[in-house]
Design a protein around this motif. Structure first.
Motif, PDB file in Angstrom:
ATOM      1  N   ILE A  85       9.055   4.080   2.920  1.00  0.00           N
ATOM      2  CA  ILE A  85       7.697   4.130   2.007  1.00  0.00           C
ATOM      3  C   ILE A  85       6.944   5.387   2.274  1.00  0.00           C
ATOM      4  CG2 ILE A  85       6.119   2.796   3.320  1.00  0.00           C
ATOM      5  CD1 ILE A  85       5.134   1.513   0.767  1.00  0.00           C
ATOM      6  N   ASP A  86       7.025   5.848   3.778  1.00  0.00           N
ATOM      7  CA  ASP A  86       6.316   6.996   4.075  1.00  0.00           C
ATOM      8  C   ASP A  86       6.838   8.150   3.337  1.00  0.00           C
ATOM      9  OD1 ASP A  86       4.516   5.714   6.041  1.00  0.00           O
ATOM     10  OD2 ASP A  86       6.181   5.780   7.442  1.00  0.00           O
ATOM     11  N   ALA A  90       5.022  10.574   0.637  1.00  0.00           N
ATOM     12  CA  ALA A  90       4.630  12.091   0.617  1.00  0.00           C
ATOM     13  C   ALA A  90       5.361  12.788  -0.661  1.00  0.00           C
ATOM     14  CB  ALA A  90       5.458  12.264   1.852  1.00  0.00           C
ATOM     15  N   ARG A  91       6.517  12.288  -1.061  1.00  0.00           N
ATOM     16  CA  ARG A  91       6.940  12.895  -2.244  1.00  0.00           C
ATOM     17  C   ARG A  91       6.125  12.708  -3.462  1.00  0.00           C
ATOM     18  NH1 ARG A  91       9.962  11.283  -6.555  1.00  0.00           N
ATOM     19  NH2 ARG A  91       9.940   9.080  -5.871  1.00  0.00           N
ATOM     20  N   LEU A  92       5.659  11.671  -3.802  1.00  0.00           N
ATOM     21  CA  LEU A  92       4.549  11.402  -4.652  1.00  0.00           C
ATOM     22  C   LEU A  92       3.431  12.048  -4.746  1.00  0.00           C
ATOM     23  CD1 LEU A  92       5.625   7.507  -5.343  1.00  0.00           C
ATOM     24  CD2 LEU A  92       6.277   9.775  -7.008  1.00  0.00           C
ATOM     25  N   VAL A 122       1.596   0.127  -9.964  1.00  0.00           N
ATOM     26  CA  VAL A 122       3.108   0.263  -9.960  1.00  0.00           C
ATOM     27  C   VAL A 122       3.040  -0.086  -8.258  1.00  0.00           C
ATOM     28  CG1 VAL A 122       5.121   1.142  -9.523  1.00  0.00           C
ATOM     29  CG2 VAL A 122       3.804   1.404 -11.644  1.00  0.00           C
ATOM     30  N   GLU A 123       3.635  -1.044  -7.647  1.00  0.00           N
ATOM     31  CA  GLU A 123       3.720  -1.292  -6.112  1.00  0.00           C
ATOM     32  C   GLU A 123       5.083  -0.730  -5.618  1.00  0.00           C
ATOM     33  OE1 GLU A 123       4.239  -5.046  -3.138  1.00  0.00           O
ATOM     34  OE2 GLU A 123       2.668  -5.386  -4.892  1.00  0.00           O
ATOM     35  N   LEU A 124       4.874   0.124  -4.391  1.00  0.00           N
ATOM     36  CA  LEU A 124       6.117   0.344  -3.896  1.00  0.00           C
ATOM     37  C   LEU A 124       6.037  -0.451  -2.664  1.00  0.00           C
ATOM     38  CD1 LEU A 124       5.868   4.139  -3.974  1.00  0.00           C
ATOM     39  CD2 LEU A 124       6.886   2.741  -5.539  1.00  0.00           C
ATOM     40  N   PHE A 125       7.081  -1.126  -2.236  1.00  0.00           N
ATOM     41  CA  PHE A 125       7.195  -2.205  -1.135  1.00  0.00           C
ATOM     42  C   PHE A 125       8.682  -1.790  -0.183  1.00  0.00           C
ATOM     43  CE2 PHE A 125       8.444  -6.107   0.874  1.00  0.00           C
ATOM     44  CZ  PHE A 125       7.311  -6.507   1.369  1.00  0.00           C
ATOM     45  N   GLN A 126       8.312  -1.681   0.958  1.00  0.00           N
ATOM     46  CA  GLN A 126       9.341  -1.455   2.123  1.00  0.00           C
ATOM     47  C   GLN A 126       9.421  -2.770   2.768  1.00  0.00           C
ATOM     48  OE1 GLN A 126       9.181   1.809   4.494  1.00  0.00           O
ATOM     49  NE2 GLN A 126      10.360   0.984   5.895  1.00  0.00           N
ATOM     50  N   PRO A 127      10.470  -3.684   2.761  1.00  0.00           N
ATOM     51  CA  PRO A 127      10.639  -4.978   3.564  1.00  0.00           C
ATOM     52  C   PRO A 127      10.560  -4.676   4.908  1.00  0.00           C
ATOM     53  CG  PRO A 127      12.260  -4.836   1.546  1.00  0.00           C
ATOM     54  CD  PRO A 127      11.454  -3.418   1.812  1.00  0.00           C
TER      55      PRO A 127
END
Length: 127
Positions: A85-86, A90-92, A122-127
């Motif tokens: 996610i980090d 950073a990319r976005l 929009v949700e970005l999710f890292q389990p």
């Protein structure tokens, strides 16, 4: 009769169909779908997710019988899994994307919410 091919279909109301296509395909790993009728409608795909992008000229954008007009935004959202996610944030951010929130950590993982050009989350999710 219900039919399914394993595809999940989600409709988002958008202000500008072409801007939405560009956003999802440039920044979030979607590919153009099979149906493209800007400025009214188009679809984009990512894996088994088909995101239906409906502009104001689409049938989904027509006023309801009580006069309410459907529009983008709200808090219901698609949920995209990411490995790092980090790195994604950073990319976005480097691409000029703004976020609704900071990365937060919960019992299942870490998440952050960003908006598409119409204000749909929009949700970005890292389990």
């Amino acid at each position: 009769m219900t039919t399914t091919d394993g595809t999940v279909h989600v409709r988002y109301l958008v202000d500008d169909v072409q801007a939405a296509i560009d956003f999802y395909t440039t920044h979030l790993g979607f590919v153009p779908g099979e149906t493209t009728f800007p400025p009214a409608f188009a679809d984009v795909r990512r894996g088994n997710l088909r995101l239906l992008l409906s502009g104001p000229q689409s049938s989904a954008g027509r006023p309801m019988p009580d006069g309410r007009t459907p529009g983008p935004g709200g808090w219901n959202r698609i949920h995209l899994l990411v490995a790092d996610i980090d790195a994604e944030v950073a990319r976005l951010r480097a691409a000029g994307i703004e976020f609704r929130s900071d990365v937060v950590t919960g019992p299942g993982g870490r998440q952050i919410v960003l908006d598409d050009p119409a204000g749909n989350p929009v949700e970005l999710f890292q389990p």
